[in-house]
Each structure stands twice: as C-alpha cells, then as structure tokens.
Enzyme design. Structure first.
Site, PDB file in Angstrom:
ATOM      1  N   LYS A  69     -10.731   0.626  -7.926  1.00 54.75           N
ATOM      2  CA  LYS A  69     -10.378   1.154  -9.251  1.00 54.75           C
ATOM      3  C   LYS A  69     -10.237   0.051 -10.280  1.00 54.75           C
ATOM      4  O   LYS A  69     -10.606   0.219 -11.424  1.00 54.75           O
ATOM      5  CB  LYS A  69      -9.026   1.888  -9.195  1.00 54.75           C
ATOM      6  CG  LYS A  69      -9.072   3.248  -8.574  1.00 54.75           C
ATOM      7  CD  LYS A  69      -7.758   3.980  -8.762  1.00 54.75           C
ATOM      8  CE  LYS A  69      -6.616   3.417  -7.949  1.00 54.75           C
ATOM      9  NZ  LYS A  69      -6.780   3.497  -6.495  1.00 54.75           N
ATOM     10  N   ASP A 120      -7.480   1.835  -2.803  1.00 54.23           N
ATOM     11  CA  ASP A 120      -8.312   0.643  -2.609  1.00 54.23           C
ATOM     12  C   ASP A 120      -9.800   0.948  -2.740  1.00 54.23           C
ATOM     13  O   ASP A 120     -10.627   0.335  -2.064  1.00 54.23           O
ATOM     14  CB  ASP A 120      -8.039   0.001  -1.232  1.00 54.23           C
ATOM     15  CG  ASP A 120      -6.559  -0.215  -1.001  1.00 54.23           C
ATOM     16  OD1 ASP A 120      -5.903  -0.740  -1.907  1.00 54.23           O
ATOM     17  OD2 ASP A 120      -6.052   0.163   0.079  1.00 54.23           O
ATOM     18  N   GLY A 134      -2.163  -2.310  -6.239  1.00 49.77           N
ATOM     19  CA  GLY A 134      -2.676  -3.663  -6.420  1.00 49.77           C
ATOM     20  C   GLY A 134      -4.113  -3.601  -6.863  1.00 49.77           C
ATOM     21  O   GLY A 134      -4.939  -2.989  -6.198  1.00 49.77           O
ATOM     22  N   HIS A 135      -4.378  -4.163  -8.014  1.00 57.78           N
ATOM     23  CA  HIS A 135      -5.748  -4.177  -8.529  1.00 57.78           C
ATOM     24  C   HIS A 135      -6.203  -5.615  -8.683  1.00 57.78           C
ATOM     25  O   HIS A 135      -5.480  -6.426  -9.248  1.00 57.78           O
ATOM     26  CB  HIS A 135      -5.824  -3.521  -9.914  1.00 57.78           C
ATOM     27  CG  HIS A 135      -5.572  -2.057  -9.886  1.00 57.78           C
ATOM     28  ND1 HIS A 135      -5.282  -1.336 -11.019  1.00 57.78           N
ATOM     29  CD2 HIS A 135      -5.582  -1.182  -8.877  1.00 57.78           C
ATOM     30  CE1 HIS A 135      -5.109  -0.069 -10.692  1.00 57.78           C
ATOM     31  NE2 HIS A 135      -5.280   0.046  -9.399  1.00 57.78           N
ATOM     32  N   THR A 136      -7.373  -5.905  -8.184  1.00 52.60           N
ATOM     33  CA  THR A 136      -7.931  -7.233  -8.409  1.00 52.60           C
ATOM     34  C   THR A 136      -9.057  -7.104  -9.409  1.00 52.60           C
ATOM     35  O   THR A 136      -9.920  -6.242  -9.270  1.00 52.60           O
ATOM     36  CB  THR A 136      -8.490  -7.815  -7.096  1.00 52.60           C
ATOM     37  OG1 THR A 136      -7.455  -7.730  -6.121  1.00 52.60           O
ATOM     38  CG2 THR A 136      -8.911  -9.257  -7.258  1.00 52.60           C
ATOM     39  N   GLN A 142      -2.972   4.314  -6.330  1.00 53.98           N
ATOM     40  CA  GLN A 142      -3.115   5.000  -5.043  1.00 53.98           C
ATOM     41  C   GLN A 142      -4.280   6.012  -5.145  1.00 53.98           C
ATOM     42  O   GLN A 142      -5.229   5.725  -5.855  1.00 53.98           O
ATOM     43  CB  GLN A 142      -1.805   5.678  -4.596  1.00 53.98           C
ATOM     44  CG  GLN A 142      -0.719   4.699  -4.203  1.00 53.98           C
ATOM     45  CD  GLN A 142       0.107   4.216  -5.374  1.00 53.98           C
ATOM     46  OE1 GLN A 142       0.516   4.990  -6.213  1.00 53.98           O
ATOM     47  NE2 GLN A 142       0.361   2.941  -5.441  1.00 53.98           N
TER      48      GLN A 142
HETATM   49  P1  IMP Z   1       4.573   3.492  -0.365  1.00 53.35           P
HETATM   50  O1  IMP Z   1       3.817   3.963  -1.557  1.00 53.35           O
HETATM   51  O2  IMP Z   1       4.872   2.017  -0.384  1.00 53.35           O
HETATM   52  O3  IMP Z   1       5.772   4.339  -0.087  1.00 53.35           O
HETATM   53  O4  IMP Z   1       3.600   3.675   0.915  1.00 53.35           O
HETATM   54  C1  IMP Z   1       3.236   4.968   1.379  1.00 53.35           C
HETATM   55  C2  IMP Z   1       1.790   4.972   1.857  1.00 53.35           C
HETATM   56  O5  IMP Z   1       0.904   4.780   0.755  1.00 53.35           O
HETATM   57  C3  IMP Z   1       1.441   3.856   2.847  1.00 53.35           C
HETATM   58  O6  IMP Z   1       0.462   4.348   3.755  1.00 53.35           O
HETATM   59  C4  IMP Z   1       0.814   2.781   1.985  1.00 53.35           C
HETATM   60  O7  IMP Z   1      -0.052   1.950   2.706  1.00 53.35           O
HETATM   61  C5  IMP Z   1       0.058   3.664   0.993  1.00 53.35           C
HETATM   62  N1  IMP Z   1      -0.169   2.991  -0.290  1.00 53.35           N
HETATM   63  C6  IMP Z   1       0.714   2.808  -1.295  1.00 53.35           C
HETATM   64  N2  IMP Z   1       0.127   2.183  -2.326  1.00 53.35           N
HETATM   65  C7  IMP Z   1      -1.151   1.973  -1.983  1.00 53.35           C
HETATM   66  C8  IMP Z   1      -2.272   1.393  -2.665  1.00 53.35           C
HETATM   67  O8  IMP Z   1      -2.211   0.946  -3.816  1.00 53.35           O
HETATM   68  N3  IMP Z   1      -3.443   1.368  -1.963  1.00 53.35           N
HETATM   69  C9  IMP Z   1      -3.561   1.890  -0.726  1.00 53.35           C
HETATM   70  N4  IMP Z   1      -2.540   2.451  -0.059  1.00 53.35           N
HETATM   71  C10 IMP Z   1      -1.345   2.495  -0.678  1.00 53.35           C
END
Ligand code: IMP
Length: 429
Positions: A16, A13, A40-42, A223
C-alpha cells in the site's frame, strides 16, 4: 477529479505504501482513518527509503496529512517517527500534520497488557504486533480512553486517568504486572504534551474546508480487509474496522466523501501472525515467494507466511468493502515460475464453498481448490506499460480480474514509485 480511498484487500503488507505515495503526489490532503503504529509502510523515493508507521504517507511530499479520530496514537512512537523522518530531510510542522483532537491515545499500560496477554495465550495467541493496539481500542469502546483534547484540560485529564486506572489496576494485578499510579501516567503524558499540542485540531473541520475548496483527499487505510474486526478472520484480526466504510467514520466525513475505492492486492498472498490461511505454502515454493518478495514485516521484522493468490478471499473483500478497482502489486515476484496456481474455491468436507465461512473451525479446515495457470519466462520487473508484459502475465492479470469481480486499475512492478502500469486513473473514478 474525486477522492480516493485505499485499503488492503488481503492480510496487509500488499504494498500500500508505494501506491499511496504515488497517489499522494496528486492528492492535496492525505488522511489515516484507523489502526495505529501496528502499520508499517515503506516508501522509496529516489535513493531515500522512508518507513512510516503512524504518519500519513503524504508527509513524504509535504501534503497536508491528517491522523484521524479512528486512529489510536502512541505519542512516543509518533514523536520518534517525526524525529526520524525529520532527520531524513522531511518537514513536519503544524502546516503539514494534524492530529484529530478526538483521537484516542495508546499508553505504555496498553503495550504491557498486549504483551502479557499474548504471553499467557499459548497456542491461542493472535500474534499481535505487541504495540498495545487491541487494549487501546478496548478502552476507547469502554469509554475510558484518554484523547488528545484531554491533554490541554488538566481537570478532565485527571478524571480520565482515574477511570482508566480503575479498570487497569485489577487487570494488572491479575496478570502480575506492577501497579501503575495516576502520578506516573500524568508524568508520562506531561513529558510529551507540549510537543503534541501544536498539531492537535478538529480534523473534521480541516476536511470540511478541503471539500469546500474542491481539494482531492486520499484516505489511507492500514492493515487489510481480512484483518477487519468484523469481516476478517476473527479472532485473528486487528481491533479496528479496516474496510472502506471506516474511512468516513474514522476521519469525520460523510460516506460519499470516500470517492473511488481502491483495493491493494498482492499477486500472491502473505500473512504475518497467527490465523487461517487456506492457500499457504509451507514448502519450497512458499520459501521462494518469500525470498523473491523480501517478505519480512516492516514493523516487527517477522517472516511473512506465503502462498498462492486466493481469489475467493479477495472476491469477498471486494464485496464487503465495495472495492471498485484493484492495484495488483509485486507481479514481478512471480517472474520465472513455470506454472502458477490460483485458489478458486474451498473444499470443506464434502462441500464446495465459494466464500470463506465465518467460524474458526471451518476457516481452519477449508482446503483450497486450485486452478493452474501458465507462468512466464520473460520479466515484468520495472515494466511501465501493458505492452512490456509477457503475454502469460497479461493472461494472469485478466484471470485475476475475472475471478475477483473487479478491474485491475494499476499494476506495480518494483518497489520504486514510478514503476507502475496505469490502466485506469483512480482520481477520475
Ligand atoms: P495488532 O493489530 O497488533 O493487534 O495485531 C493483530 C493482527 O493483525 C496480527 O496478526 C498482526 O500480525 C496483524 N497486523 C497488524 N497490523 C498489521 C500490518 O500493518 N500488516 C500486516 N499485519 C498486521
């Protein structure tokens, strides 16, 4: 001009989407190489706001957009996203979108497992996005996943489903989840297969051809480094490698093809989900950062935890990912703070550390050592040139550079695409 790899350097977040969108304008091809619809990208273009989860941001500009083999793809989520952005006027067809034939699928049973495990974990929960990402990667490594190429091969698909259910059957039973049989999975996939197959191709060949034609390729990370399965705050991480090194393996190109490695860094720090966060502020200042920065997750709507900039973490991300330059985002959120703090080290018992240790107990116990730095009363909001920044903001950026050991190539000063200050062109290395 060379290629560029963009990755998050904190806990995700970092903004990006906007940077990738800005870079995609000058790239010919955009590739996702890990993660799934947990991202998630806005992106804001003019008056239109696009929310991308699986689609590479290049689709906003009609650029060839590839979902690489390193991504796990939830077909239902992807098809919904395609319909949604089509409704906003974007063209998504096989000339624009390629799905790597060797990418693995996320199925409803993966989502079930993710939710059931999190519900049972109590205080030990990870705080996942609940999208089934972890279980899908487990099946990939366990060599029982279903890949796009299996969808067009009925005998292979049947065998794959059998292997998958031999594993998930007992697991589901143990978790009190209803039984799933092969016919159900076959029927679920049968619904989406005709809509997916037109996009399925060997993605590595597209990339090989693009390289031969000297096209510019943008590798779009999701991520961030501190959520990397190896280098992040394990076990509070996602299930893929998010470091720049993954761009090659997750797209199907050689390691040198990644080009300039650009890390995205927010001018402060945020995190969603559980896990250590040494510079977290559970006070009014943290609330103020969250409110000014609109810190709510794009995927789950969860409120993000906020804290001061942690230079120790980012320096570590720079090292393990080979980051060559960073984009400092959301500098304008710091406007109006009288003074700011930057974490420059950790105290662990009677020791001072200049890195984040690997162990969970140590990670939870480290206390930040701060350096205080003067804030600014002027505004950086929407600044497009270095000259428009208040002197104290310039000082902040310079200090960040010094502490993380990497140059600031770009600074972003609002959610809009063109509110960017460029010090160095990433495509020129
Ligand atoms: P998962 O990827 O859904 O298995 O989540 C594992 C961890 O990564 C959790 O703490 C989520 O909040 C974090 N996470 C996964 N994708 C994102 C992202 O795009 N942005 C921020 N945190 C993420």
């Amino acid at each position: 001009m060379g290629n560029v790899t963009v990755i998050g350097a904190q806990w995700g977040d970092e903004g990006k989407g906007k940077v990738i969108d800005w870079l995609a304008d000058r790239a010919d091809v955009v590739v996702r190489f890990q993660g799934g619809n947990n991202a998630g990208h806005t992106i804001v273009v003019g008056n239109t706001e696009y929310r991308f989860s699986l689609l590479p941001s290049g689709v906003a500009q009609g650029k060839l957009s590839i979902i690489g083999n390193g991504v796990v793809v939830d077909p239902w989520s992807l098809l919904d996203e395609i319909e949604r952005v089509r409704g906003q006027g974007l063209t998504i067809d096989p000339d624009v979108l390629v799905l790597a034939d060797n990418a693995c699928l996320v199925l409803p049973l993966h989502r079930d497992l993710d939710a059931a495990r999190e519900a049972l974990a109590g205080a030990a929960r990870i705080g996942t996005t609940g999208r089934g990402i972890g279980p899908a990667y487990e099946d990939k490594v366990g060599r029982r996943a279903i890949r796009f190429c299996d969808l067009a091969d009925a005998p292979a698909l049947e065998t794959r489903i059998g292997r998958l259910l031999a594993h998930h059957g007992p697991l589901r039973k143990g978790l009190d989840l209803p039984e799933v049989n092969a016919e159900t999975v076959m029927a679920q996939l049968g619904e989406v297969t005709p809509r997916l197959l037109p996009y399925v191709r060997p993605a590595w060949r597209e990339l090989d051809a693009a390289a031969a034609a000297k096209k510019q390729i943008l590798f779009e990370g999701a991520q961030a480094v501190m959520l990397d399965i190896d280098h992040g705050t394990y076990p509070f991480v996602t299930s893929s490698n998010t470091v720049a090194g993954q761009a090659a393996a997750g797209a199907g190109v050689g390691p040198a093809a990644g080009g300039y490695i650009l890390g995205i860094v927010k001018a402060y720090t945020t995190r969603v989900g559980e896990g250590p966060f040494p510079s977290e502020l559970k006070d009014e200042t943290g609330e103020r950062l969250g409110a000014r920065g609109h810190e709510f997750g794009t995927v789950t709507g969860r409120k993000r935890r906020c804290g001061w900039f942690d230079a120790v973490l980012v320096r570590q991300s720079v090292a393990v990912s080979g980051i060559q330059g960073v984009v400092l985002t959301k500098l304008d959120v710091l406007d109006g703070f009288e003074s700011l703090k930057i974490c420059v080290g950790y105290r662990l018992g009677d020791r001072v550390l200049d890195y984040l240790p690997a162990g969970v107990t140590d990670q939870a116990a480290v206390e930040p050592i701060y350096e205080e730095i003067e804030g600014w009363s002027g505004t950086t909001h929407k600044a497009r040139s270095w000259r428009d920044l208040p002197a104290a903001a310039v000082k902040y950026v310079r200090r960040v550079e010094e502490l993380i050991g990497s140059q600031v190539a770009l600074v972003t000063t609002s959610p809009e695409r063109d509110d960017i200050i460029m010090m160095r062109d990433p495509f020129r290395g």
